[in-house]
Design a protein around this motif. Structure first.
Motif, mmCIF file in Angstrom:
data_model
loop_
_atom_site.group_PDB
_atom_site.id
_atom_site.type_symbol
_atom_site.label_atom_id
_atom_site.label_comp_id
_atom_site.label_asym_id
_atom_site.label_seq_id
_atom_site.Cartn_x
_atom_site.Cartn_y
_atom_site.Cartn_z
ATOM 1 N N ALA A 92 5.796 -5.046 55.987
ATOM 2 C CA ALA A 92 4.454 -4.466 55.885
ATOM 3 C C ALA A 92 4.531 -2.961 55.648
ATOM 4 N N ALA A 93 5.407 -2.289 56.378
ATOM 5 C CA ALA A 93 5.561 -0.842 56.212
ATOM 6 C C ALA A 93 6.076 -0.521 54.815
ATOM 7 N N PHE A 94 7.059 -1.283 54.333
ATOM 8 C CA PHE A 94 7.611 -1.054 52.999
ATOM 9 C C PHE A 94 6.528 -1.220 51.933
ATOM 10 N N LEU A 95 5.733 -2.275 52.050
ATOM 11 C CA LEU A 95 4.670 -2.487 51.064
ATOM 12 C C LEU A 95 3.649 -1.364 51.116
ATOM 13 N N SER A 96 3.310 -0.905 52.295
ATOM 14 C CA SER A 96 2.361 0.193 52.421
ATOM 15 C C SER A 96 2.918 1.492 51.841
ATOM 16 N N LEU A 97 4.168 1.772 52.115
ATOM 17 C CA LEU A 97 4.798 2.997 51.621
ATOM 18 C C LEU A 97 4.936 3.014 50.105
ATOM 19 N N THR A 98 5.280 1.884 49.517
ATOM 20 C CA THR A 98 5.574 1.847 48.081
ATOM 21 C C THR A 98 4.404 1.434 47.208
ATOM 22 N N GLY A 99 3.514 0.634 47.737
ATOM 23 C CA GLY A 99 2.413 0.128 46.920
ATOM 24 C C GLY A 99 2.867 -0.886 45.884
ATOM 25 N N ILE A 100 4.085 -1.401 46.016
ATOM 26 C CA ILE A 100 4.593 -2.384 45.059
ATOM 27 C C ILE A 100 3.695 -3.615 45.034
ATOM 28 N N LEU A 101 3.275 -4.060 46.205
ATOM 29 C CA LEU A 101 2.295 -5.137 46.360
ATOM 30 C C LEU A 101 1.333 -4.707 47.462
ATOM 31 N N PRO A 102 0.116 -5.220 47.431
ATOM 32 C CA PRO A 102 -0.784 -4.893 48.533
ATOM 33 C C PRO A 102 -0.329 -5.594 49.816
ATOM 34 N N VAL A 103 -0.595 -4.991 50.932
ATOM 35 C CA VAL A 103 -0.233 -5.574 52.223
ATOM 36 C C VAL A 103 -0.900 -6.939 52.387
ATOM 37 N N THR A 104 -2.048 -7.117 51.774
ATOM 38 C CA THR A 104 -2.742 -8.404 51.860
ATOM 39 C C THR A 104 -1.918 -9.530 51.242
ATOM 40 N N ALA A 105 -1.026 -9.214 50.308
ATOM 41 C CA ALA A 105 -0.160 -10.236 49.721
ATOM 42 C C ALA A 105 0.792 -10.807 50.768
ATOM 43 N N LEU A 106 1.252 -9.970 51.679
ATOM 44 C CA LEU A 106 2.125 -10.434 52.755
ATOM 45 C C LEU A 106 1.348 -11.342 53.706
ATOM 46 N N ILE A 107 0.124 -10.979 54.008
ATOM 47 C CA ILE A 107 -0.718 -11.806 54.872
ATOM 48 C C ILE A 107 -0.941 -13.170 54.212
ATOM 49 N N LYS A 108 -1.221 -13.159 52.928
ATOM 50 C CA LYS A 108 -1.447 -14.408 52.195
ATOM 51 C C LYS A 108 -0.186 -15.277 52.195
ATOM 52 N N ALA A 109 0.964 -14.663 51.990
ATOM 53 C CA ALA A 109 2.221 -15.408 51.983
ATOM 54 C C ALA A 109 2.490 -16.045 53.344
ATOM 55 N N LEU A 110 2.230 -15.304 54.403
ATOM 56 C CA LEU A 110 2.437 -15.856 55.744
ATOM 57 C C LEU A 110 1.442 -16.968 56.044
ATOM 58 N N GLY A 111 0.282 -16.917 55.411
ATOM 59 C CA GLY A 111 -0.714 -17.973 55.581
ATOM 60 C C GLY A 111 -0.243 -19.313 55.051
ATOM 61 N N ALA A 112 0.698 -19.285 54.123
ATOM 62 C CA ALA A 112 1.267 -20.526 53.604
ATOM 63 C C ALA A 112 2.273 -21.124 54.583
ATOM 64 N N ARG A 113 2.739 -20.325 55.510
ATOM 65 C CA ARG A 113 3.759 -20.790 56.462
ATOM 66 C C ARG A 113 3.230 -20.981 57.880
ATOM 67 N N PHE A 114 2.327 -20.111 58.300
ATOM 68 C CA PHE A 114 1.818 -20.137 59.671
ATOM 69 C C PHE A 114 0.332 -20.432 59.684
ATOM 70 N N LYS A 115 -0.135 -20.964 60.786
ATOM 71 C CA LYS A 115 -1.555 -21.265 60.965
ATOM 72 C C LYS A 115 -2.001 -20.809 62.352
ATOM 73 N N GLY A 116 -3.293 -20.751 62.555
ATOM 74 C CA GLY A 116 -3.864 -20.499 63.867
ATOM 75 C C GLY A 116 -3.458 -19.190 64.503
ATOM 76 N N ASP A 117 -3.153 -19.269 65.798
ATOM 77 C CA ASP A 117 -2.847 -18.083 66.589
ATOM 78 C C ASP A 117 -1.628 -17.324 66.065
ATOM 79 N N LEU A 118 -0.610 -18.040 65.645
ATOM 80 C CA LEU A 118 0.590 -17.367 65.146
ATOM 81 C C LEU A 118 0.290 -16.568 63.877
ATOM 82 N N LEU A 119 -0.527 -17.101 63.003
ATOM 83 C CA LEU A 119 -0.927 -16.366 61.807
ATOM 84 C C LEU A 119 -1.751 -15.137 62.187
#
Length: 86
Positions: free
Chosen positions: A31-58
């Protein structure tokens, strides 16, 4: 600073412990790397984790991502990141 980028310190393991209850800093660091570089939006990381985790863990991972991204200056390494890709 050999690459012309300032050094940034992030308490990634502490943040992971606070939000996830486990010492796994990888999500905070990404998350810090994405924020520092702007290579991808931080929301892309959240979306990617949504494919793996659900509920409270997400939700806890999302809070971790937001906390880590907020602790670094957004875009600080953006110029160097774009120059490296050119």
């Amino acid at each position: 600073a050999q690459l012309g980028c300032p050094v940034v310190w992030l308490p990634a393991t502490r943040l992971a412990l606070e939000h996830l209850g486990k010492p796994v800093p990888n999500t905070a660091l990404m998350a810090a790397f994405l924020s520092l570089t702007g290579i991808l939006p931080v929301t892309a990381l959240i979306k990617a984790l949504g494919a793996r985790f659900k509920g409270d863990l997400l939700e806890r991972n999302q809070r971790l991502i937001e906390a880590a991204a907020a602790q670094v200056p957004a875009g600080l390494w953006q110029e160097a990141a774009h120059a490296a890709r050119a």
